[in-house]
Design an enzyme around this catalytic site. Structure first.
Site, short mmCIF file in Angstrom:
data_model
loop_
_atom_site.label_atom_id
_atom_site.label_comp_id
_atom_site.label_asym_id
_atom_site.label_seq_id
_atom_site.Cartn_x
_atom_site.Cartn_y
_atom_site.Cartn_z
N ASN A 9 2.66 0.95 -1.79
CA ASN A 9 1.42 1.62 -2.19
C ASN A 9 1.67 3.12 -2.13
O ASN A 9 1.79 3.68 -1.04
CB ASN A 9 0.29 1.21 -1.24
CG ASN A 9 -0.98 1.99 -1.48
OD1 ASN A 9 -1.13 2.66 -2.50
ND2 ASN A 9 -1.91 1.91 -0.53
N LYS A 11 -0.24 5.53 -3.00
CA LYS A 11 -1.46 6.32 -2.76
C LYS A 11 -1.50 7.52 -3.71
O LYS A 11 -1.03 7.42 -4.84
CB LYS A 11 -1.53 6.75 -1.29
CG LYS A 11 -1.32 5.56 -0.36
CD LYS A 11 -1.67 5.86 1.07
CE LYS A 11 -1.30 4.67 1.92
NZ LYS A 11 -1.82 4.77 3.28
N HIS A 96 -8.28 -1.85 -0.03
CA HIS A 96 -7.48 -1.07 0.93
C HIS A 96 -8.43 -0.32 1.88
O HIS A 96 -9.50 0.12 1.46
CB HIS A 96 -6.58 -0.08 0.18
CG HIS A 96 -5.58 0.57 1.07
ND1 HIS A 96 -5.90 1.65 1.84
CD2 HIS A 96 -4.30 0.26 1.35
CE1 HIS A 96 -4.84 2.00 2.56
NE2 HIS A 96 -3.85 1.17 2.27
N GLU A 98 -8.51 2.59 2.88
CA GLU A 98 -8.93 3.93 2.43
C GLU A 98 -10.03 3.83 1.36
O GLU A 98 -10.87 4.72 1.25
CB GLU A 98 -7.70 4.70 1.92
CG GLU A 98 -6.82 5.12 3.10
CD GLU A 98 -5.33 5.17 2.82
OE1 GLU A 98 -4.93 5.26 1.66
OE2 GLU A 98 -4.56 5.12 3.80
N GLU A 168 -3.88 -5.46 7.28
CA GLU A 168 -3.51 -4.08 7.61
C GLU A 168 -4.47 -3.55 8.69
O GLU A 168 -5.56 -3.07 8.35
CB GLU A 168 -3.62 -3.20 6.37
CG GLU A 168 -2.74 -3.64 5.22
CD GLU A 168 -2.41 -2.47 4.31
OE1 GLU A 168 -1.23 -2.16 4.17
OE2 GLU A 168 -3.35 -1.86 3.78
N GLY A 174 -0.57 4.59 8.39
CA GLY A 174 -0.22 6.00 8.31
C GLY A 174 -0.21 6.71 9.66
O GLY A 174 -0.18 7.95 9.71
N SER A 214 2.45 1.12 8.96
CA SER A 214 3.63 1.81 9.53
C SER A 214 4.87 0.92 9.57
O SER A 214 5.64 0.98 10.53
CB SER A 214 3.31 2.40 10.90
OG SER A 214 2.25 3.36 10.78
#
Ligand code: PEP
Length: 253
Positions: A9, A11, A96, A98, A168, A174, A214
């Protein structure tokens, strides 16, 4: 046998030239190495057409990072499943964290997006996972159960087999914090168990469940070796060939 998958991904990273160059490097990599998993990338959607073109004829799959729940019309800034399909991409990431955090996406949105993707022949990678507060409060199993049920359990058995799930944990995305292999395995087994209770073990055994948060070259092998972990959704480490290829190589023969 369910698929083993490493998906990147990207982003909101990279300008057009460097995105194109990385697709090219990855294409060359998958063409010239014996790769033991499926490899997908999700560049920014502005680059999807070019990425599909660069990847044509290779085993590298191109996905988008999101898709609209609507079929077409006055939805400024959105891209539809038909659009994604018409440029030759194979699937899309949905839900996701985010998108949830910055765009208010819920599992009901995810449910409509997943259904739309499946109806039109795209592979949805549906993401879920608990926040740090939820984990600290011991709610992680319940949170993931609710997410999975709301987003996916209106699907038929044939449909859910085509979904890729990415667990996730939000606290690991991140941040450099990774769930331990045991923590990740616990949730993956839990998700597979939920699918088995609803659709039967044979169906559950066909659903690929990826871990994201991560994943790096030095922890990928241990994470991917867990029995219910079928690969990874990779953020930061997907932006460099050197790191991403080492993660792909965590699946050796
Ligand atoms: C992600 O964004 O899906 C992700 C897992 O990011 P990172 O690998 O950077 O934690």
């Amino acid at each position: 046998m369910r698929k083993k998958i490493v998906a990147g991904n990207w982003k909101m990273n990279k300008d057009f030239q460097s995105a194109k160059a990385l697709v090219n490097q990855l294409r060359t990599y998958v063409d010239t190495h014996s790769v033991h998993c499926e490899v997908y990338i999700a560049p920014p959607s502005l680059y999807t057409v070019s990425a599909v073109e660069e990847a044509k004829g290779s085993a590298l799959g191109v996905y988008t990072q999101d898709v609209s729940e609507h079929e077409s019309g006055a939805y400024t800034g959105e891209i539809s499943v038909d659009m994604v399909k018409s440029v030759g991409a194979q699937g899309c990431i949905i839900g996701h964290s985010e998108r949830r955090q910055y765009h208010g996406e819920t599992d009901s949105h995810c449910n409509r997006k997943v259904k739309m993707a499946l109806d039109k022949g795209l592979v949805p990678i549906y993401c879920n996972g608990e926040t740090l507060e939820q984990r600290k409060a011991g709610q992680h199993l319940e949170v993931v159960k609710n997410q999975t049920e709301v987003a996916l359990f209106t699907l038929s058995a044939e449909e859910i087999k085509k979904v890729v799930i990415a667990y996730e944990p939000v606290w690991a995305i991140g941040t450099g914090e990774t769930a331990t292999p045991a923590q990740a395995q616990e949730i993956h087994q839990h998700i597979r168990g939920l699918i088995a209770s609803k659709y039967g073990q044979a169906v559950a055994d066909e659903v690929s469940i990826l871990y994201g948060g991560s994943v790096k070259p030095d922890n990928a092998k241990e994470i991917f070796s867990q029995p219910d972990i079928d690969g990874g959704l990779i953020g930061g480490a997907a932006l460099k060939l050197e790191d991403f290829s080492k993660i792909i190589e965590a699946f050796d023969a």
